[in-house]
Design a protein around this motif. Sequence first.
Motif, short mmCIF file in Angstrom:
data_model
loop_
_atom_site.label_atom_id
_atom_site.label_comp_id
_atom_site.label_asym_id
_atom_site.label_seq_id
_atom_site.Cartn_x
_atom_site.Cartn_y
_atom_site.Cartn_z
N LEU A 12 45.07 23.40 41.14
CA LEU A 12 45.60 22.94 42.48
C LEU A 12 44.66 23.05 43.64
CD1 LEU A 12 49.18 23.68 42.06
CD2 LEU A 12 48.35 21.47 41.65
N LYS A 13 43.98 24.25 43.34
CA LYS A 13 42.94 24.54 44.69
C LYS A 13 43.40 24.69 46.13
CE LYS A 13 39.42 22.13 41.96
NZ LYS A 13 38.92 23.36 41.16
N PRO A 14 44.62 25.55 46.30
CA PRO A 14 44.79 25.78 47.67
C PRO A 14 44.07 26.48 48.38
CG PRO A 14 45.89 27.30 46.12
CD PRO A 14 45.06 26.10 45.39
N ARG A 15 43.88 26.42 49.76
CA ARG A 15 42.77 26.94 50.70
C ARG A 15 43.28 28.44 50.86
NH1 ARG A 15 38.09 25.55 50.84
NH2 ARG A 15 37.81 26.05 53.24
N VAL A 16 43.31 29.12 49.86
CA VAL A 16 43.79 30.67 50.18
C VAL A 16 43.29 31.50 49.11
CG1 VAL A 16 46.03 30.38 48.96
CG2 VAL A 16 45.98 32.34 50.42
N ARG A 17 43.01 32.69 49.28
CA ARG A 17 42.49 33.39 48.08
C ARG A 17 43.60 34.14 47.41
NH1 ARG A 17 39.50 37.64 51.52
NH2 ARG A 17 38.77 38.60 49.61
N VAL A 18 43.48 34.10 46.23
CA VAL A 18 44.57 34.90 45.36
C VAL A 18 44.08 35.72 44.10
CG1 VAL A 18 46.54 34.24 43.70
CG2 VAL A 18 45.63 32.59 45.44
N ILE A 19 44.67 36.98 44.15
CA ILE A 19 44.31 37.76 43.08
C ILE A 19 45.69 38.25 42.20
CG2 ILE A 19 44.69 39.78 44.84
CD1 ILE A 19 42.42 41.26 43.06
N ALA A 20 45.56 38.23 40.79
CA ALA A 20 46.64 38.49 40.29
C ALA A 20 46.15 39.67 39.28
CB ALA A 20 46.95 37.49 39.38
N VAL A 21 47.04 40.54 39.16
CA VAL A 21 46.86 41.98 38.25
C VAL A 21 47.84 41.96 37.33
CG1 VAL A 21 46.63 44.52 38.56
CG2 VAL A 21 45.70 43.24 40.32
#
Length: 373
Positions: free
Chosen positions: A325-334
């Motif tokens: 979807l390429k939102p303009r926000v950084r995301v990190i999942a653990v």
Amino acid sequence: MRTQLSFAPLAGIETELLAVLAADTQTSKAPYAKPQPMLLTSDAAVQAAAASVLLSGEYKAGANETVLLHAPAGVAAKRLLLVGLGKQAKATADKVRNAAGTAVRFVKPRGIRELVFALPESELLPAASCARAAVEGAFIGDFDPDTYRSDRKDQSVESFTLTAPAGVDRAALEAAFAEAIIIGESQNFTRSLVNEPGNKLTPTLLGQRAALMAAEVGLGWEVHSTEKLHELKMGAFWSVSQGSAEPPALIVLRYEPEGVSESPVLHPTDKDPSVGTPVLGLVGKGITFDSGGISLKPGDNMEKMKYDMAGGATMIGAMRAIALLKPRVRVIAVICAAENMPSGTAQKPGDVQTAMPFSADQPGKTIEVINTD
């Protein structure tokens, strides 16, 4: 499942099955008031083909109620399926999602491999929202969990076409349609992980599946095991896994959109005026099988403890959708993946574990284990 969006007139579409929505327009609450089903399409030929069954009183357009008409007169489709939404005044996009899933599940056991689903024409049901819901519902309805059955028969729908009425905003509809495909596929990817048995999806294999997905969609990824947990002093995480012969997996997925600052985000009380791009953090529990450890769970329904990694699978699936979807926000999942098993090396009730340090000069909290479950 192939998906496509069509703007062709309903009556002229050649297909194995055309699904059209209906709603009950009856507003009276009197005990003698009968349902008044109405098709949510303005196509005259489709309305004429369904007129007799609507007038018969046999079909009430209840939520997900279906009736199948073969060789409908004046319609190019071989079959016409009516799917109910219930009361028209209470119709929502969620009910359209359910109706699309109902249509897909209706055709699967009947050997029908393609269908066309007509978007409803109603002021109460915005076209873009319903398009998104219908495509998601179709993917969810097509999901088959019976991967390992010896007598499994592939009943998957091969082609799903969403058709829109005239006068809709095509650009908005196309955007909603494309988004829904990503969401629907990502949901089914998540469900495929959740449904895997514990011996087919160990923590290590979950890490491999996450890494493969990340490489396919362009996510950054890292998968670590025992050595890294000790290096980071993740005592609480390690203590859960130490009773199992299967090593744990620390899965990290990163989405870094181009052109977005990598500066850290400051707390609102910080005085430094420089502010970086927000980072969304996702954390998922990935216990691929939870026996309860030394505090063993009851035997009844313990097989369902393979689902204890559903939170972690959800985060992996969410990251897949985010990457596409390429939102303009950084995301990190653990995702912390492990098995919780009883053995001579398992943690015991009464043990004290030390969680990961907050920082170099701030040690982690100590935890007394009362129950290993």
